[in-house]
Scaffold this motif. Structure first.
Motif, PDB file in Angstrom:
ATOM      1  N   ASP A 141      41.555  23.827  52.571  1.00  0.00           N
ATOM      2  CA  ASP A 141      42.240  24.856  51.792  1.00  0.00           C
ATOM      3  C   ASP A 141      43.554  24.349  51.211  1.00  0.00           C
ATOM      4  OD1 ASP A 141      40.305  26.855  52.170  1.00  0.00           O
ATOM      5  OD2 ASP A 141      41.119  27.338  54.142  1.00  0.00           O
ATOM      6  N   HIS A 142      43.602  23.062  50.897  1.00  0.00           N
ATOM      7  CA  HIS A 142      44.815  22.493  50.303  1.00  0.00           C
ATOM      8  C   HIS A 142      44.680  22.552  48.789  1.00  0.00           C
ATOM      9  CE1 HIS A 142      47.974  19.640  49.289  1.00  0.00           C
ATOM     10  NE2 HIS A 142      48.421  19.759  50.516  1.00  0.00           N
ATOM     11  N   ALA A 143      45.526  23.352  48.142  1.00  0.00           N
ATOM     12  CA  ALA A 143      45.375  23.634  46.713  1.00  0.00           C
ATOM     13  C   ALA A 143      45.482  22.368  45.862  1.00  0.00           C
ATOM     14  CB  ALA A 143      46.415  24.654  46.270  1.00  0.00           C
ATOM     15  N   GLU A 144      46.404  21.466  46.205  1.00  0.00           N
ATOM     16  CA  GLU A 144      46.583  20.260  45.390  1.00  0.00           C
ATOM     17  C   GLU A 144      45.357  19.349  45.477  1.00  0.00           C
ATOM     18  OE1 GLU A 144      48.748  19.714  43.189  1.00  0.00           O
ATOM     19  OE2 GLU A 144      50.068  21.388  43.633  1.00  0.00           O
ATOM     20  N   HIS A 186      49.994  24.061  36.674  1.00  0.00           N
ATOM     21  CA  HIS A 186      49.085  22.943  36.415  1.00  0.00           C
ATOM     22  C   HIS A 186      47.677  23.237  36.948  1.00  0.00           C
ATOM     23  CE1 HIS A 186      50.731  22.175  40.411  1.00  0.00           C
ATOM     24  NE2 HIS A 186      49.682  21.436  40.669  1.00  0.00           N
ATOM     25  N   ILE A 187      47.577  24.072  37.980  1.00  0.00           N
ATOM     26  CA  ILE A 187      46.253  24.465  38.483  1.00  0.00           C
ATOM     27  C   ILE A 187      45.593  25.440  37.511  1.00  0.00           C
ATOM     28  CG2 ILE A 187      45.046  25.646  40.363  1.00  0.00           C
ATOM     29  CD1 ILE A 187      47.061  24.480  42.295  1.00  0.00           C
ATOM     30  N   LEU A 188      46.384  26.356  36.958  1.00  0.00           N
ATOM     31  CA  LEU A 188      45.852  27.260  35.936  1.00  0.00           C
ATOM     32  C   LEU A 188      45.401  26.467  34.706  1.00  0.00           C
ATOM     33  CD1 LEU A 188      48.481  30.136  36.156  1.00  0.00           C
ATOM     34  CD2 LEU A 188      46.135  30.179  37.021  1.00  0.00           C
ATOM     35  N   ASP A 189      46.153  25.425  34.371  1.00  0.00           N
ATOM     36  CA  ASP A 189      45.759  24.560  33.262  1.00  0.00           C
ATOM     37  C   ASP A 189      44.410  23.905  33.537  1.00  0.00           C
ATOM     38  OD1 ASP A 189      46.222  22.809  30.845  1.00  0.00           O
ATOM     39  OD2 ASP A 189      46.251  21.274  32.408  1.00  0.00           O
ATOM     40  N   SER A 190      44.229  23.404  34.758  1.00  0.00           N
ATOM     41  CA  SER A 190      42.947  22.780  35.118  1.00  0.00           C
ATOM     42  C   SER A 190      41.805  23.773  34.967  1.00  0.00           C
ATOM     43  CB  SER A 190      42.998  22.270  36.564  1.00  0.00           C
ATOM     44  OG  SER A 190      43.982  21.276  36.719  1.00  0.00           O
ATOM     45  N   ALA A 199      41.414  26.803  44.412  1.00  0.00           N
ATOM     46  CA  ALA A 199      42.794  26.363  44.203  1.00  0.00           C
ATOM     47  C   ALA A 199      43.635  27.462  43.562  1.00  0.00           C
ATOM     48  CB  ALA A 199      42.813  25.106  43.330  1.00  0.00           C
ATOM     49  N   VAL A 200      43.077  28.156  42.561  1.00  0.00           N
ATOM     50  CA  VAL A 200      43.798  29.246  41.901  1.00  0.00           C
ATOM     51  C   VAL A 200      44.057  30.378  42.889  1.00  0.00           C
ATOM     52  CG1 VAL A 200      43.616  31.048  40.143  1.00  0.00           C
ATOM     53  CG2 VAL A 200      42.986  28.689  39.588  1.00  0.00           C
ATOM     54  N   ALA A 201      43.068  30.690  43.727  1.00  0.00           N
ATOM     55  CA  ALA A 201      43.246  31.769  44.715  1.00  0.00           C
ATOM     56  C   ALA A 201      44.350  31.426  45.709  1.00  0.00           C
ATOM     57  CB  ALA A 201      41.932  32.024  45.444  1.00  0.00           C
ATOM     58  N   LEU A 202      44.443  30.158  46.074  1.00  0.00           N
ATOM     59  CA  LEU A 202      45.443  29.729  47.046  1.00  0.00           C
ATOM     60  C   LEU A 202      46.836  29.604  46.428  1.00  0.00           C
ATOM     61  CD1 LEU A 202      43.318  27.014  48.872  1.00  0.00           C
ATOM     62  CD2 LEU A 202      44.276  29.063  49.950  1.00  0.00           C
ATOM     63  N   ALA A 203      46.905  29.194  45.158  1.00  0.00           N
ATOM     64  CA  ALA A 203      48.201  28.973  44.507  1.00  0.00           C
ATOM     65  C   ALA A 203      48.178  29.514  43.086  1.00  0.00           C
ATOM     66  CB  ALA A 203      48.533  27.483  44.521  1.00  0.00           C
ATOM     67  N   PRO A 204      48.146  30.834  42.931  1.00  0.00           N
ATOM     68  CA  PRO A 204      48.024  31.416  41.592  1.00  0.00           C
ATOM     69  C   PRO A 204      49.265  31.231  40.726  1.00  0.00           C
ATOM     70  CG  PRO A 204      48.408  33.129  43.221  1.00  0.00           C
ATOM     71  CD  PRO A 204      48.189  31.861  43.993  1.00  0.00           C
TER      72      PRO A 204
END
Length: 637
Positions: free
Chosen positions: A521-524, A559-563, A550-555
């Motif tokens: 569950d590591h977002a990165e 950069h995650i939203l970009d991915s 990843a989005v659920a863990l770190a909304p």
């Protein structure tokens, strides 16, 4: 002279001459360790009414319990020899010789069977840290003072510690028969003591028995959460703290309608003397604070934010909760909100030095080095924070290219947990002049004992290999570090990046897959592997699973939203891609996010908006070649 008078004389002498324990002040290491905790995270309160100084006793049914008549100590007459030995024992206790004092006073207590002397022997036994002595003194005191609730409390706690659950339960019941406190108070205090004194499994077993006996008691649920939290079983602790908070709200409503106003007054610094049971307010608040801590420990930042949002809104002056809520916001990637909240805590509580440090570090993480300077300069003058402040001031100076100033700061970091990091940065500063061989020789002189420190040295060694262009050596060193700390996710990420630089994509994928086995569950990690699949234009369904998690863990991580938005583009879901990318760009004006959004707008038929967006921002990133060439490429395509 009566024995009671002799004991009182000894206790008075102890208070006059500086106490019975003979304890020295905190060492610098102890102070540093204490300062690592949030200054607001105090232990659960003593369950007394501050207006009277006595326990707010209630019966099991909630009615006031009449005071119990306790048996007074006997009036044993002492002959001169016994009196001399009592005074000798007390003088030894004054000098900090607790073991010697106990060896004198315990036999006298056995001989006289005086309740007062038995109690004193028990007090001294606790200072010896000798379990056999404590057990013997507890048994004696309990035998000569069967009405003493403290003796029975010590007995059940000792039995739990020894793993004798049957005896612990029996002695708990004897304790309850003579206790002047309510069942709810005793349940909370039992959990607090178990957390401090008993091994994890034994404490959990006993608390589970108490919970089974009183399943509907919010205080038993709170106690179970307290034990689970202490032993880092955060997922389960969350469940019990949520149940306890709801039950405590019902209890508060029963004793004082409109109790939220009382809590608001208390948080604003006013004492509400009319409140029936102030300790309930403290336990309710503690349950909420520990719930936040448990969400942090369980890496469930967004869930914690959702559950605690109403509390934070209702009690804006609960600065301890505001600090924890800010930490949850950081974990979830809501950096701007967290920064504002940290600043509010510091404004209202200038002595919240730990929060001031968190504010500085958050600003550094966002690249706001100038903004981090002010809180760090303040902390440089605060005892216990000098080294950490100078270390990060050194980091800022190094980032700004002020190398002489950076060296000065690093050299001032002494005798603290940051000393090794400072020495590693000094080695980094000397690398350009000394070269790889000399720098590696400097690192070889460091011989830390702790595993974490050994990993730091290996990480620095890998960094210098990378700077020297020896990427294979760097990968090897990272592997050595991973073998020492297989749960350190950042090591896998750094090793994977080196493999990517060498175009070893299979090794990159394998490294991140191994890392996810350690931290699923590591977002990165999820983002790194998911975006890799997107860029490779393969395994897009697997990429969807990874990036959705990843989005659920770190909304709040742009950069995650970009991915995730770029994945939607690759799958042809252009409206979905727009939505993710617009949100990401609203959080951070980043050239890659900007390029992705322009390309999606163009593909979705919004060519005028795409061209206008490029014309507005392309000059901001003159060195970003893909962005500079983007419109020409899109026109050509």
């Amino acid at each position: 002279m009566r024995l009671k008078q002799v004991l009182v004389l000894g206790l008075v002498l102890g208070l006059v001459l500086g106490g019975l324990s003979g304890c020295a002040g905190m060492t610098s290491q102890e102070r540093e360790a204490a300062l690592k905790r949030s200054a607001e995270f105090a232990p659960a309160p003593t369950l007394t009414d501050p207006s009277t100084g006595v326990a707010s006793g209630q019966t099991d049914e909630g009615q006031a319990r009449p005071p119990r008549n306790t048996k007074p100590p006997s009036a044993t007459e002492l002959d001169p020899q016994v009196m001399y030995e009592v005074l000798l024992g007390e003088m030894l206790a004054l000098k900090g010789a607790q073991n010697e004092a106990f060896s004198i006073l315990f036999p006298l207590a056995q001989q006289t069977r005086d309740p007062g002397l038995a109690e004193r022997a028990f007090q001294l036994s606790m200072a010896t840290f000798d379990l056999e002595a404590i057990q013997a003194a507890t048994n004696l005191w309990r035998d000569v003072s069967p009405e003493s609730s403290v003796a029975w409390k010590a007995s059940y706690l000792m039995a739990v510690r020894e793993g004798d659950q049957t005896r612990a339960r029996e002695h708990w019941q004897r304790y309850r028969a003579v206790s002047d406190q309510s069942l709810d108070e005793d349940l909370v205090q039992a959990a607090m003591r178990l957390r401090q004194t008993a091994p994890g499994e034994a404490a959990l077993d006993f608390m589970q028995w108490l919970l089974q006996a009183h399943p509907d008691r919010a205080t038993a649920q709170y106690g179970m959460g307290l034990i689970l939290h202490a032993y880092q079983q955060y997922d389960q602790a969350i469940r019990f703290f949520k149940q306890a908070a709801g039950g405590l709200e019902v209890m508060l409503s029963e004793v004082t309608p409109g109790w939220p106003a009382a809590l608001r007054k208390q948080l604003q610094g006013a004492q509400d003397d009319a409140f029936a049971q102030p300790w309930l307010l403290k336990i309710y608040r503690q349950a909420r604070l520990l719930l936040a801590e448990s969400y942090l420990g369980a890496q469930q930042a967004q869930s914690g934010l959702d559950v605690l949002a109403d509390y934070v809104k209702t009690y804006p002056d609960d600065w301890a909760m505001q600090e924890r809520y800010a930490r949850l916001e950081v974990k979830a990637g809501y950096y701007r909100q967290a920064e504002q909240r940290y600043q509010a805590v510091v404004n209202h509580r200038p002595q919240s030095h730990q929060t001031r440090l968190a504010l500085a570090l958050l600003r550094m993480e966002q690249g706001d080095y100038a903004g981090a300077m002010d809180p760090l300069k303040t902390l440089e003058g605060v005892e216990g924070f000098e080294s950490v402040a100078r270390y990060y001031l050194g980091r800022i100076a190094q980032q700004a290219g002020q190398l002489a100033q950076a060296r000065t700061y690093y050299q001032l970091v002494l005798e603290s947990e940051y000393e090794l990091d400072a020495r590693l940065h000094l080695a980094e500063l000397a690398f350009e002049q000394k070269g790889l061989a000399a720098t590696l020789a400097t690192l070889a002189e460091l011989s830390p004992e702790a595993t974490d420190d050994q990993v730091k040295v290996l990480r620095a060694k890998a960094l210098f290999y990378r700077k020297a262009g020896e990427l294979d050596e760097a990968i090897t060193v990272y592997q050595q570090a991973i073998e020492l700390a297989p749960d350190n996710v950042s090591l896998y990420l750094q090793q994977a990046m080196l493999a990517f630089e060498l175009n070893r994509f299979e090794a990159y994928e394998q490294t991140l897959t191994r890392a996810l086995a350690q931290a699923p569950d590591h977002a990165e990690l999820l983002n790194a592997l998911g975006y890799f699949y997107v860029e490779q234009d393969r395994e897009l369904e697997k990429a969807t699973e990874l990036l959705d998690r990843a989005v659920a863990l770190a909304p709040g991580q742009y950069h995650i939203l970009d991915s995730r938005g770029w994945l939607a583009y690759k799958k042809g879901a252009l409206n979905e891609a727009e939505r993710y990318l617009r949100k990401a760009l609203s959080m951070q004006m980043d050239p890659e996010v900007l390029a992705h959004l322009i390309e999606v707008l163009w593909a979705n038929g919004h060519t005028d908006e795409a061209r206008a967006l490029w014309q507005k921002h392309q000059a901001t990133f003159p060195d970003h070649a893909p962005l500079q060439k983007l419109i020409r490429r899109l026109k050509a395509s």
